[in-house]
Design an enzyme around this catalytic site. Structure first.
Site, PDB file in Angstrom:
ATOM      1  N   HIS A 125       1.691 -25.263  31.179  1.00 23.25           N
ATOM      2  CA  HIS A 125       1.471 -23.957  31.811  1.00 23.25           C
ATOM      3  C   HIS A 125       2.272 -22.926  31.011  1.00 23.25           C
ATOM      4  CE1 HIS A 125       2.048 -20.906  34.993  1.00 23.25           C
ATOM      5  NE2 HIS A 125       1.054 -21.477  35.661  1.00 23.25           N
ATOM      6  N   ASP A 202       8.801 -30.098  34.168  1.00 21.53           N
ATOM      7  CA  ASP A 202       8.198 -29.108  35.051  1.00 21.53           C
ATOM      8  C   ASP A 202       7.435 -29.891  36.124  1.00 21.53           C
ATOM      9  OD1 ASP A 202       6.368 -27.476  36.294  1.00 21.53           O
ATOM     10  OD2 ASP A 202       5.670 -26.487  34.466  1.00 21.53           O
ATOM     11  N   GLN A 205       3.514 -29.388  39.792  1.00 19.46           N
ATOM     12  CA  GLN A 205       2.307 -30.008  40.358  1.00 19.46           C
ATOM     13  C   GLN A 205       2.558 -31.411  40.897  1.00 19.46           C
ATOM     14  OE1 GLN A 205      -0.530 -28.488  40.863  1.00 19.46           O
ATOM     15  NE2 GLN A 205       0.012 -26.616  39.765  1.00 19.46           N
ATOM     16  N   LYS A 228       3.966 -24.900  46.246  1.00 23.28           N
ATOM     17  CA  LYS A 228       2.980 -25.898  45.795  1.00 23.28           C
ATOM     18  C   LYS A 228       3.189 -27.234  46.497  1.00 23.28           C
ATOM     19  CE  LYS A 228       2.447 -23.787  41.260  1.00 23.28           C
ATOM     20  NZ  LYS A 228       1.104 -23.219  41.236  1.00 23.28           N
ATOM     21  N   CYS A 368      -3.573 -20.381  33.237  1.00 25.48           N
ATOM     22  CA  CYS A 368      -2.274 -20.174  32.560  1.00 25.48           C
ATOM     23  C   CYS A 368      -2.029 -21.256  31.513  1.00 25.48           C
ATOM     24  CB  CYS A 368      -1.117 -20.133  33.546  1.00 25.48           C
ATOM     25  SG  CYS A 368      -1.212 -18.747  34.671  1.00 25.48           S
TER      26      CYS A 368
HETATM   27  C1  LIG Z   1       2.481 -26.875  35.888  1.00 24.26           C
HETATM   28  C2  LIG Z   1       3.005 -25.564  36.386  1.00 24.26           C
HETATM   29  N1  LIG Z   1       4.187 -25.123  35.959  1.00 24.26           N
HETATM   30  C3  LIG Z   1       4.721 -23.979  36.379  1.00 24.26           C
HETATM   31  C4  LIG Z   1       4.046 -23.165  37.247  1.00 24.26           C
HETATM   32  C5  LIG Z   1       4.663 -21.885  37.716  1.00 24.26           C
HETATM   33  O1  LIG Z   1       4.960 -21.971  39.074  1.00 24.26           O
HETATM   34  P1  LIG Z   1       5.383 -20.657  39.889  1.00 24.26           P
HETATM   35  O2  LIG Z   1       4.328 -19.634  39.602  1.00 24.26           O
HETATM   36  O3  LIG Z   1       5.391 -21.110  41.311  1.00 24.26           O
HETATM   37  O4  LIG Z   1       6.730 -20.273  39.393  1.00 24.26           O
HETATM   38  C6  LIG Z   1       2.784 -23.561  37.706  1.00 24.26           C
HETATM   39  C7  LIG Z   1       1.992 -22.690  38.596  1.00 24.26           C
HETATM   40  O5  LIG Z   1       0.799 -22.796  38.684  1.00 24.26           O
HETATM   41  C8  LIG Z   1       2.271 -24.801  37.281  1.00 24.26           C
HETATM   42  O6  LIG Z   1       1.075 -25.222  37.699  1.00 24.26           O
END
Ligand SMILES: Cc1ncc(COP(=O)(O)O)c(C=O)c1O
Length: 411
Positions: A125, A202, A205, A228, A368
Site C-alpha cells: 500500500h 504492516d 489487513q 479495519k 493505493c
Molecule cells: C495494507 C494497508 N496498509 C496500510 C493502510 C493504511 O491504513 P490507514 O489508512 O488506516 O492508516 C491500508 C489501508 O487501506 C492498508 O490496506
C-alpha cells in the site's frame, strides 16, 4: 460450531449498518479492506464514554479523569495481550497504521546511512512505500524491491539470495489489501535476522482475519488500524520492541510526553508516553479494546472457517464466468477472500456502479497500490473484500450483478 451453523449464523445482526438498505436493496457490504463495519458493542462503548465518562487523561486528580486514565491504560494492556503478550511499554497508540509507519520511518532516519538498503515488496500500500521513499531520499539509502513470481506471490528464496548485510530494514505487508495474498512473514523474519535487518510488518489487513503473534513472528515493528478490525477510525497501534523505542527520539513533541520542561531544555517521559504527544485518541482506544473483546468472543477459528466457505463459494461462482479475470489466487491456501478482478474491458468504476444498483458496496480503483497496478498492466481493478459477516447468499447477488454488467457493457 459446524460449518452449517457458521453459515446460518451470519453474525450480521451484530452490525447495525448491515441492517439498512441502499438503492432500496439490502446492503451487501464488500468493501471490508477499506474499512470494516462496527458491532453494537463497539458503538455502545464509544457512546457510553462520551455520555458518562468523557474527560482527559493523565492530567487531573478528579474521578472522571482517573477512571478514563485507567481504562486507557487497560486498553493498551489489552492490545499488548492481543498481539501475543508483548510488554505494555511496547504498544504506542497512533491515529492509524499510516501514522505508525511514518513514526518508524522518521525515527529510523538517524540509524540509516548512505548506501544502506531498505527493502519493501511490490504489493505494498502507498502507506508502506512513501515513508520509506522519503527516508531513502533523506539518507542516500537505496529502496530495493523483493522479487515476485507470476502467481503474484513473493519469491522468498530469490530474496534470500539477494539480501545482504547492507539491508537495515525490511517493510512488508502481512496481507495484501489488493490481492488478499498472505505473505510468509515468518520466513521473511528469519531472513532478516540472518543479515541483521529490522523487520517492519504492516498488519492493517491481517488482524481482522487471522490471529497475530508478533513475538512468534519475531517482528521488530507491527502496525495496525482499529477501523479495519471492527473498531473505530482515528486509532491505530504501533508495536515496537522496547529497546528500539528507547533508542528512538520522540516523533512529535508537546504535552503528555514530557518529564521536565524549561524554556531551553526538556526531558521526556518514558515509553510508551514519549511517543504520544498531545491528547491521545481516548475514545478510539476504548473502542479498539472493545473490538478486541468482540473478536475474542467470536473466535478466530470461526472467522477462518466462515471466510473459507465464502472463499470457496466465490471462486466456484467465478469459475463459471470466463470473462472474469481474478489477479493472483492461484494457491487458495495463501489467500484470504479479498479479490481484485476485471471483467473483459469493462471499466472497474462501471462495474462498481452496477454493483451499487444491487446494494453491493465494492471498491474500484488502484487501491493505493499504483506500483502493483503497473505490474498488472492495468490502471485499476474492481475489488471485493469479504468479512466473516458476509454470507453465501451475497455471492448469488454478486453473480447477478456481474451478469448485468456484462449484459450492459459487453456488446
Ligand atoms: C495494507 C494497508 N496498509 C496500510 C493502510 C493504511 O491504513 P490507514 O489508512 O488506516 O492508516 C491500508 C489501508 O487501506 C492498508 O490496506
Amino acid at each position: 460450531m459446524s460449518l452449517i451453523d457458521i453459515e446460518k449464523d451470519t453474525f450480521y445482526h451484530d452490525y447495525p449498518v448491515l441492517q439498512r438498505k441502499v438503492q432500496d436493496k439490502k446492503l451487501i457490504y464488500l468493501d471490508n479492506a477499506a474499512t470494516t463495519q462496527k458491532p453494537y458493542s463497539v458503538i455502545n462503548k464509544i457512546a457510553q464514554f462520551y455520555q458518562m465518562q468523557n474527560s482527559n487523561i493523565h492530567r487531573s486528580a478528579h474521578s472522571l479523569s482517573a477512571e478514563c486514565t485507567l481504562e486507557y491504560d487497560n486498553a493498551r494492556s489489552k492490545v499488548a495481550e492481543f498481539l501475543g503478550g508483548t510488554l505494555f511499554n511496547e504498544i504506542i497508540f497512533t491515529k492509524g497504521c499510516t501514522e505508525a509507519i511514518n513514526l518508524v520511518s522518521f525515527c529510523m532516519e538517524k540509524k540509516i546511512q548512505k548506501d544502506d538498503e531498505i527493502w519493501i515488496s511490490p504489493i505494498e500500500h502507498h502507506a508502506n512505500i512513501l515513508p520509506w521513499q522519503r527516508l531513502c531520499k533523506n539518507t542516500g539509502a537505496k529502496l530495493k524491491i523483493i522479487p515476485m513470481n507470476d502467481q503474484l506471490e513473493l519469491e522468498i528464496s530469490t530474496f534470500e539470495h539477494l539480501i545482504t548485510e547492507r539491508a537495515k530494514l525490511v517493510a512488508v505487508t502481512h496481507i495484501s489489501n489488493a490481492l488478499g495474498v498472505v505473505n510468509p512473514v515468518e520466513s521473511i523474519s528469519r531472513i532478516c535476522k540472518k543479515v541483521g535487518a529490522l523487520l517492519f510488518i504492516d498488519g492493517a489487513q491481517a488482524v481482522s482475519h487471522t490471529k497475530v503473534n508478533v513475538k512468534e513472528i519475531n517482528a521488530d515493528f507491527y502496525a495496525l488500524s482499529g477501523h479495519k478490525m471492527f473498531g473505530p477510525t482515528g486509532i491505530g497501534v504501533l508495536y515496537a520492541k522496547e529497546h528500539l523505542l528507547n533508542e528512538f527520539e520522540p516523533y512529535q513533541l508537546g504535552g503528555g510526553m514530557i518529564e521536565q520542561v524549561t524554556f531551553h531544555e526538556s526531558t521526556f517521559a518514558p515509553i510508551p508516553y514519549k511517543f504520544e504527544a498531545g491528547t491521545p485518541p481516548i475514545a478510539g482506544a476504548l473502542g479498539l479494546a472493545q473490538a478486541i473483546d468482540y473478536i475474542s468472543e467470536t473466535r478466530y477459528d470461526v472467522i477462518l472457517q466462515k471466510e473459507r466457505l465464502l472463499y470457496d463459494a466465490f471462486m466456484e461462482m467465478c469459475s463459471r464466468i470466463k470473462e472474469i479475470k481474478i489477479y493472483g489466487h492461484k494457491n487458495p491456501h495463501h489467500h484470504i477472500p479479498v479479490f481484485s478482478f476485471n471483467i473483459n474491458r469493462i471499466h472497474p468504476h462501471d462495474i462498481s456502479t452496477i454493483f451499487d444498483s444491487y446494494g453491493i458496496a465494492i471498491r474500484s480503483g488502484h487501491h493505493c497500490c499504483q506500483p502493483l497496478m503497473q505490474i498488472l498492466g492495468v490502471p485499476a481493478t474492481a475489488r471485493i473484500s469479504f468479512a466473516y459477516y458476509n454470507s453465501i447468499s451475497d455471492i448469488h447477488i454478486i453473480e447477478e450483478a456481474i451478469k448485468k454488467s456484462m449484459e450492459i457493457f459487453i456488446k
